[in-house]
Design a protein around this motif. Structure first.
Motif, PDB file in Angstrom:
ATOM      1  N   TYR A 172      46.169  60.645  34.982  1.00 46.68           N
ATOM      2  CA  TYR A 172      45.170  60.620  34.465  1.00 46.68           C
ATOM      3  C   TYR A 172      43.701  59.673  34.719  1.00 46.68           C
ATOM      4  O   TYR A 172      43.535  59.104  35.154  1.00 46.68           O
ATOM      5  N   PRO A 177      40.266  51.495  36.055  1.00 48.34           N
ATOM      6  CA  PRO A 177      39.687  50.235  35.744  1.00 48.34           C
ATOM      7  C   PRO A 177      39.977  49.191  36.720  1.00 48.34           C
ATOM      8  O   PRO A 177      40.303  48.772  36.860  1.00 48.34           O
ATOM      9  N   GLN A 275      37.023  62.576  32.980  1.00 42.91           N
ATOM     10  CA  GLN A 275      35.972  62.693  31.710  1.00 42.91           C
ATOM     11  C   GLN A 275      34.763  62.951  31.783  1.00 42.91           C
ATOM     12  O   GLN A 275      33.849  62.103  32.384  1.00 42.91           O
TER      13      GLN A 275
ATOM     14  N   HIS B 245      32.870  54.957  28.782  1.00 44.65           N
ATOM     15  CA  HIS B 245      33.681  53.762  28.143  1.00 44.65           C
ATOM     16  C   HIS B 245      35.017  53.926  27.418  1.00 44.65           C
ATOM     17  O   HIS B 245      36.325  53.663  26.877  1.00 44.65           O
ATOM     18  N   THR B 246      35.672  54.642  28.705  1.00 43.05           N
ATOM     19  CA  THR B 246      36.810  54.798  29.044  1.00 43.05           C
ATOM     20  C   THR B 246      37.835  53.972  29.097  1.00 43.05           C
ATOM     21  O   THR B 246      38.996  53.510  28.910  1.00 43.05           O
ATOM     22  N   SER B 247      37.012  52.882  29.681  1.00 48.75           N
ATOM     23  CA  SER B 247      37.994  51.080  29.594  1.00 48.75           C
ATOM     24  C   SER B 247      37.440  50.278  29.346  1.00 48.75           C
ATOM     25  O   SER B 247      36.441  50.329  29.060  1.00 48.75           O
ATOM     26  N   ILE B 249      37.796  45.799  29.938  1.00 45.35           N
ATOM     27  CA  ILE B 249      39.053  44.815  30.510  1.00 45.35           C
ATOM     28  C   ILE B 249      38.043  43.377  29.893  1.00 45.35           C
ATOM     29  O   ILE B 249      36.894  43.270  29.713  1.00 45.35           O
ATOM     30  N   LYS B 265      44.713  38.821  32.502  1.00 41.56           N
ATOM     31  CA  LYS B 265      43.291  39.805  32.372  1.00 41.56           C
ATOM     32  C   LYS B 265      43.681  41.120  31.150  1.00 41.56           C
ATOM     33  O   LYS B 265      45.227  41.288  31.145  1.00 41.56           O
ATOM     34  N   THR B 267      43.512  45.489  30.523  1.00 45.48           N
ATOM     35  CA  THR B 267      42.716  46.359  31.094  1.00 45.48           C
ATOM     36  C   THR B 267      43.333  47.045  29.284  1.00 45.48           C
ATOM     37  O   THR B 267      44.255  47.653  29.686  1.00 45.48           O
ATOM     38  N   ARG B 269      42.798  51.254  28.062  1.00 48.22           N
ATOM     39  CA  ARG B 269      42.161  52.803  28.751  1.00 48.22           C
ATOM     40  C   ARG B 269      42.525  53.278  27.662  1.00 48.22           C
ATOM     41  O   ARG B 269      43.356  52.972  26.871  1.00 48.22           O
ATOM     42  N   ALA B 270      41.851  54.221  27.507  1.00 46.50           N
ATOM     43  CA  ALA B 270      41.686  55.363  26.415  1.00 46.50           C
ATOM     44  C   ALA B 270      42.182  56.601  27.080  1.00 46.50           C
ATOM     45  O   ALA B 270      42.235  57.445  27.884  1.00 46.50           O
TER      46      ALA B 270
END
Lengths: 325, 583, 313
Positions: A172, A177, A275, B245-247, B249, B265, B267, B269-270
């Motif tokens: 995915y 990140p 994306q 904008h998909t993640s 932190i 931390k 994270t 995630r989308a």
């Protein structure tokens, strides 16, 4: 040669402008930018709807709207407002294009290499078992729904990862990140594996068929027989004379297939949560985001026209008969 | 270069290639054959019970990081705005903004003692609430959390500036004044009209001192939509946001005034396609997911065995079937009620459950109230008591026959009203792509066919527009969901009051209007519940809507996560993100 | 060499009714030509097998549903059962018999594919023939328009229009796909027409005073039929894949109507959830249709254009 290139470039410009108009017509016809707003609950007041129509410039005649959009874009570099919250179309395009380019270029390279190998083997061994099996596999990929194959492949890889307890290949997105340095690079590569294979396979099928046909064409030609008769080795004839000539049509075909590859990318991205341009398009259509869909199709048109141009020029470079004409 | 030598090698390569393809099919087919349940995984709902608050509780070690899944890309950071008021965004905002009260998984509402010393209703006339803020409560830049923040959050949500597109003004518009004293550490709110659910206000508060840097209330409100919060009043601060904008932190907030968060931390995630979430979980790309459950999704989790832990709960949202009383037949003044009652009497909710959610949540039961769910104080059966929803076809037929309907039953040429009107084909709508709703509508249509009523099922790509009928009359029957809150009175009033914002089917009953208004205004819980149940019973008698079942929720995560648990209220699982950690 | 294909397909007897003496002379020759084509096609074993497979699938799709003991709308009491004698393709969680659903979905997908193939072929052929026959400005204008349409990725435009006309039903989807796929046909037909219009028999017809429309429809079009038939097969496969792709993205055929693409789209998670039968059967059906159509196309290409056979290097 330069004059030829310039002439072709000049011809492309009106084609591009007409193409933006066609795309504009298509989008005005196919998307309602106010749909989401009107669907809000409670329904927004008429004033809000009017303000939005104003921002989107949709309460004008078609030609006025087209000119407004066109001049904004080409004289001010402005893609227009988006109806999706927090979205800047220009910026979205840049990030999406970069991501998609990464995927598409890799997939094209992979597909071309595989197609050449398969096509040459098939043609030189015409009607052998190898030829039949390569042909069969080619036809199979030609008949596979891309997303179906992608889902299958993804599940297979996840099962493999679980049994190896090694999670390099991801399913995915384009990256995990928060990574930096080598691990970020390795991670990005791991994310590329599956979508690249899927996208490459959908193009590989037709290209390998194409390469086989053009190779057969060349192999049957008189100059090949002459070269062999001159006493040149089989390998030398194949590579120097046969393959080189047979690559010309494939090069053109690859450039002409850009539109189809972009279409394939839409599906691949959707399965792997990439994306890029594909996701951008699907989101924009679902949101009725007039300007975003328009931007997408405009960029697609630029890419397709550009690649058609490249195909023409390459044809000139590769084929001496055209170069000298 | 002999050809004979090369041939066999080729063939072998071909065999390998073919084996690859067939192996693909076989392996993928095998993946779903085992069916052992994971340890600690359960599909028996605990939401609304005290067990829900302590599920998976423990003391994690300090440190560590995890990746949580949201279903939308983080495009709007202002949870208070109409555009940004999205559950998934709330999951991140919970970690960044202070709230006066916490909505717990048990539906109890408790004061946030990290933020407040006390919150008390000091007077009922006029209603006055006094908040005392902890002296050490600060934003992450060191600025004190004080009355200014309360004032700002009230001003942008009280509807006084029509240009501010707030998600809701409920409650805030009832407030007359918000004033600070004691260096801003005491806040007094005075109401002009009573609002019993005052504990639902002042959640996810935005920083007033940052707002001031970005212009007036309107400008700053819009600024908060497009910019990640630069400061935090919660256990975490924003560390970075990916360009697409998909993640997002978050890292631990060093200035947090409550208990220091365990994780370093988190994270977010989308993953925008819920069907891909279990695969991402299985492939260790995320540590936890919170998707809408479906049969296949749950089976996939089940197949992962004890490597993951999951819990299915009955949520606060509930599915229901509504009639549109603007339809000439359904809304007929003389025989419409009999028609509607017969239709709902013939609806077999257990059959619908068996074919849909019971396939992954065997303990699911039909919901018998529109106002409350089991686990909330005052829940009672206001549906089967009136014979609705039990699939009693013979009783439905006798209702119709008694009311003078003709051609009752399947294959008799279609139902006819007592006055000879032919009952028209009803258009039933559901959200495009929602398989469970399609299944529900299909079953409902089959049951209605047995009464001689034709129901045509079709999808709508825009449920909001279909319901609000902004471009004309658009449905006869519809299947969709409402989300209840721990505050049932203020949530339900607009749905059934004459002319109410969510009263799409045009229901109107003077008694119901009065009962719902009384429930919203009283601060006495038992009076509130009595009124709600009276209204609910009346709506059943009028057979306007039929509640089906509570929408199940599903949380799944790796078992090394501690204190991660489902919270079916609008706060969601990250309500206690500061306590999340690794074992 | 380049003229070979057109010479081979100069006339296809039964399609050019004998009117004048000249034509009768060609008809005699053409019959053997047709026989040649048929005989060459029969040599392509995979193509012949594919014809039988495709006929079987078409029968299954359009007749099978009526004979099967479950209708695609029947809700059976068996929820999520794996394939058995009673339900050869298993059932889904609602109890729908997957075999009945696949037959129905195949029917819908084939209806779309055939509609696309017919419409795109007619429009593309006429467009290409007119452009190629008149040449000059008409040709440039018409072919530039074709270039324009080809700059739009079919999936993108299909998704946009498919989303907009979602409620209109399957034929709207077919129209959209056809509207985007005819330009490919017109390019091929134009190329053929350009060379055919210089042929002696066309000049003869013109000399005899035949009108343009008569020349185009009587003399030119019948002679590009070989190429066109091959293109039709590609179009059918393309339409099936495009329909399923759009349905997968949510812009195609919408439930409660069903197509092969819709069936796969709703079974996306079925593979992971262990209900493999819901994922595999519609997918395999698509592959079977496309494979057989592609093989038939390959066989036809070989039959009409044998120039690529028996090459010795």
């Amino acid at each position: 040669m330069l004059a030829f290139a310039v002439r072709r470039l000049l011809v492309s410009i009106p084609v591009f402008i007409l193409s933006t108009f066609l795309v504009f017509l298509l989008v005005t016809w196919g998307a309602d930018p106010l749909a989401q707003l009107k669907a809000k609950n409670p329904p927004p007041s008429q004033a809000v709807i009017d303000a939005m129509s104003n921002t989107l410039y949709i309460n004008h005649s078609l030609l006025e709207r087209y000119w407004h959009w066109f001049s904004q874009l080409f004289f001010h570099g402005n893609w227009g407002p988006s109806v999706q919250s927090g979205t800047d179309i220009g910026q979205l395009l840049r990030t999406s294009l970069t991501l998609t380019a990464r995927l598409v270029i890799l997939a094209m390279i992979l597909a071309v290499i595989l197609a050449i190998i398969a096509g040459v083997i098939s043609a030189t061994r015409q009607y052998s078992k190898t030829d039949y099996s390569i042909t069969l596999i080619g036809f199979l990929f030609l008949s596979l729904p891309v997303f179906w194959f992608a889902i299958l492949l993804k599940q297979l890889v996840v099962n493999m990862n679980n049994s190896l307890n090694w999670y390099w290949i991801s399913t995915y997105g384009a990256n995990t990140p928060g990574l930096t340095g080598w691990s970020a690079f390795s991670d990005a590569a791991g994310h590329l594996v599956l979508p690249t294979i899927v996208l490459a396979m959908s193009s590989y099928a037709s290209w390998s068929r194409f390469q086989r046909a053009s190779m057969l064409d060349v192999l049957g030609s008189d100059y090949m027989r002459l070269a062999r008769a001159k006493g040149l080795s089989r390998r030398r004839v194949m590579v120097r004379h046969g393959l080189r000539t047979a690559l010309i049509p494939l090069t053109t075909q690859v450039a002409l297939d850009t539109a189809a590859i972009l279409g394939g990318a839409v599906l691949t991205e959707s399965v792997f949560g990439w994306q890029g341009m594909g996701t951008m398009l699907v989101n924009a259509i679902n949101a009725g985001d007039f300007n975003a869909v328009l931007a997408w199709l405009t960029v697609a048109a630029i890419i397709v026209i550009l690649f058609n141009l490249i195909a023409d020029l390459l044809y000139g470079v590769l084929d001496p008969r055209i170069r000298n004409a | 270069m002999s050809q004979k030598e090369r041939r066999p090698r080729r063939r072998r390569r071909l065999v390998v290639a073919l084996a690859g393809i067939t192996g693909l099919a076989v392996l993928a087919a095998c993946s779903g054959s085992s069916s052992s349940g994971g340890s600690g995984s359960s599909s028996t709902s605990i939401s609304g019970t005290s067990a829900a608050d302590t599920y998976n509780s423990g003391t994690p070690k300090q440190g560590g990081s995890l990746t949580w899944t949201i279903e939308k890309t983080m495009d709007n950071w202002n949870l208070l705005s109409a555009d940004g008021n999205t559950f998934d965004y709330g999951q991140i905002i919970n970690a960044l903004t202070p709230s006066t009260f916490i909505f717990n998984p048990s539906y109890s509402v408790t004061m946030n003692s990290d933020l407040l010393v006390s919150a008390t209703e000091t007077s009922t006339s006029p209603q006055t609430v006094v908040y005392k803020i902890q002296p050490n409560a600060v934003w992450s830049d060191g600025t004190e959390i004080n009355a200014d923040d309360f004032v700002y959050n009230w001003e942008v949500q009280n509807g006084s500036n029509a240009n501010i597109a707030a998600a809701s003004t409920t409650g805030y518009q009832n407030i007359e004044s918000v004033t600070g004293s004691d260096n801003g550490k005491t806040v007094t709110t005075v109401y002009k009209t009573p609002f019993s659910d005052w504990k639902s206000l002042f959640t996810t508060m935005y920083p007033a001192h940052i707002a001031k840097e970005h212009g007036d209330n309107l400008a700053s409100f819009n600024w908060f939509q497009t910019n990640p919060l630069p400061v935090s009043g919660g256990p975490f601060v924003v560390s970075s946001v990916s360009s697409d904008h998909t993640s997002v932190i978050l890292t631990s907030n060093p200035k947090y005034y409550g208990k220091k968060p365990y994780l370093d931390k988190v994270t977010f995630r989308a993953i925008t396609d819920s069907s891909q979430e279990p695969t991402a979980l299985q492939n260790k790309e995320v540590d936890g997911i919170y998707p809408q459950p479906q049969t296949n999704l749950v089976t996939q989790l089940k197949n992962m065995g004890s490597t993951i832990r999951y819990q299915i709960d009955a949520g606060l949202g509930f599915e229901h079937i509504d009639f549109n009383l603007k339809n000439a037949a359904l809304g007929n003044a003389t025989w419409g009620n009999a028609l509607r009652t017969a239709m709902f009497t013939a609806t077999d909710r257990n059959a619908i459950l068996n074919k849909t959610i019971k396939q992954f949540q065997s303990s699911a039961v039909p919901l018998n109230s529109r106002m409350l769910v089991p686990g909330q104080t005052g829940y009672q059966d206001n549906v089967t008591k009136y014979g609705l929803g039990e699939g009693n076809a013979s009783s439905a037929e006798s209702i119709l026959t008694k009311a003078g309907f003709k051609n009752v039953g399947a294959g008799k040429g279609g139902l006819e009203a007592p006055d000879g009107t032919k009952i028209p084909t009803f258009q039933m709508k559901y959200t495009v792509g929602n398989q469970i709703r399609l299944d529900t509508c299909t079953l409902f249509a089959a049951e209605m066919a047995n009464l001689g009523i034709t129901v045509a099922v079709s999808p709508t790509s825009n449920l909001g527009a279909t319901l609000s009928q902004s471009s004309g009359y658009s449905y006869d029957i519809v299947d969709f969901a409402w989300v209840n809150t721990p505050f049932p009175a203020s949530a339900n009033q607009p749905l059934y009051s004459t002319g109410g914002g969510g009263n799409y089917g045009g229901y109107s009953n003077k008694n119901v209007d009065a009962w719902l208004a009384a429930a919203t205004e009283t601060s006495n819980q038992s009076t509130q519940i009595t009124n709600l149940n009276q209204a609910d019973a009346q709506i059943s008698k009028d057979a306007y809507t039929l509640p089906l079942y509570q929408k199940p929720t599903l949380i799944a995560f790796y078992p090394n996560l501690v204190n991660v648990r489902d919270n079916v209220t609008s706060m969601g699982p990250t309500y206690n993100i500061g306590q999340w950690g690794m074992s | 060499m380049h003229d070979l294909p057109s010479e081979n397909t100069q006339t296809t007897g039964n399609l050019t009714p004998s009117a004048g003496q000249i034509e009768r002379e060609f008809t005699v020759k053409a019959r053997t030509q047709t026989q040649l084509v048929v005989r060459r096609f029969l040599q392509h074993k995979l193509a012949v097998v594919s014809v039988f497979v495709l006929v079987a699938i078409v029968l299954l799709a359009f007749v099978g549903g009526a004979l099967w003991h479950y209708s695609y709308t029947d809700i059976t009491p068996d929820n999520s059962v794996s394939p058995s004698a009673r339900h050869p393709f298993g059932t889904d969680n609602l109890g729908y018999d997957e075999f009945a659903r696949v037959m129905r979905g195949t029917q819908r997908s084939l209806e779309i594919a055939f509609t696309v193939a017919i419409l795109a072929t007619i429009v593309g052929t006429v467009w290409g023939a007119i452009a190629g026959y008149y040449r000059g400005i008409a040709d440039s204008a018409m072919m530039r328009f074709v270039d324009l349409v080809l700059t739009i990725p079919i999936i993108a435009a299909g998704a946009l229009l498919g989303h907009h006309f979602q409620s209109a039903g399957w034929w709207a989807l077919a129209l959209v796909i056809a509207g985007l796929s005819w330009p490919a046909v017109s390019r091929i037909v134009r190329g053929q027409t350009l060379s055919l219009r210089e042929k002696e028999y066309v000049e003869a017809a013109r000399a005899l005073g035949a009108k343009d429309s008569r020349i185009i429809f009587r003399h030119i079009l019948p002679n590009v039929i070989g190429q066109v038939i091959v293109v039709v097969t590609i179009l059918v496969a393309l339409a099936i894949l495009t329909e399923s792709s759009l349905s997968y993205l949510g812009f195609g055929v919408q439930a409660p109507d069903t197509s092969l693409g819709t069936l796969i789209a709703s079974a996306q998670t079925a593979l992971q959830g262990g209900q493999w039968w819901l994922f595999y059967f519609p997918g395999i059906m698509i592959i079977l249709i496309c494979l057989s159509v592609n093989f038939i196309g390959d066989g036809l290409r070989d039959a009409f254009d044998p120039s690529q056979q028996r090459v010795r290097a």
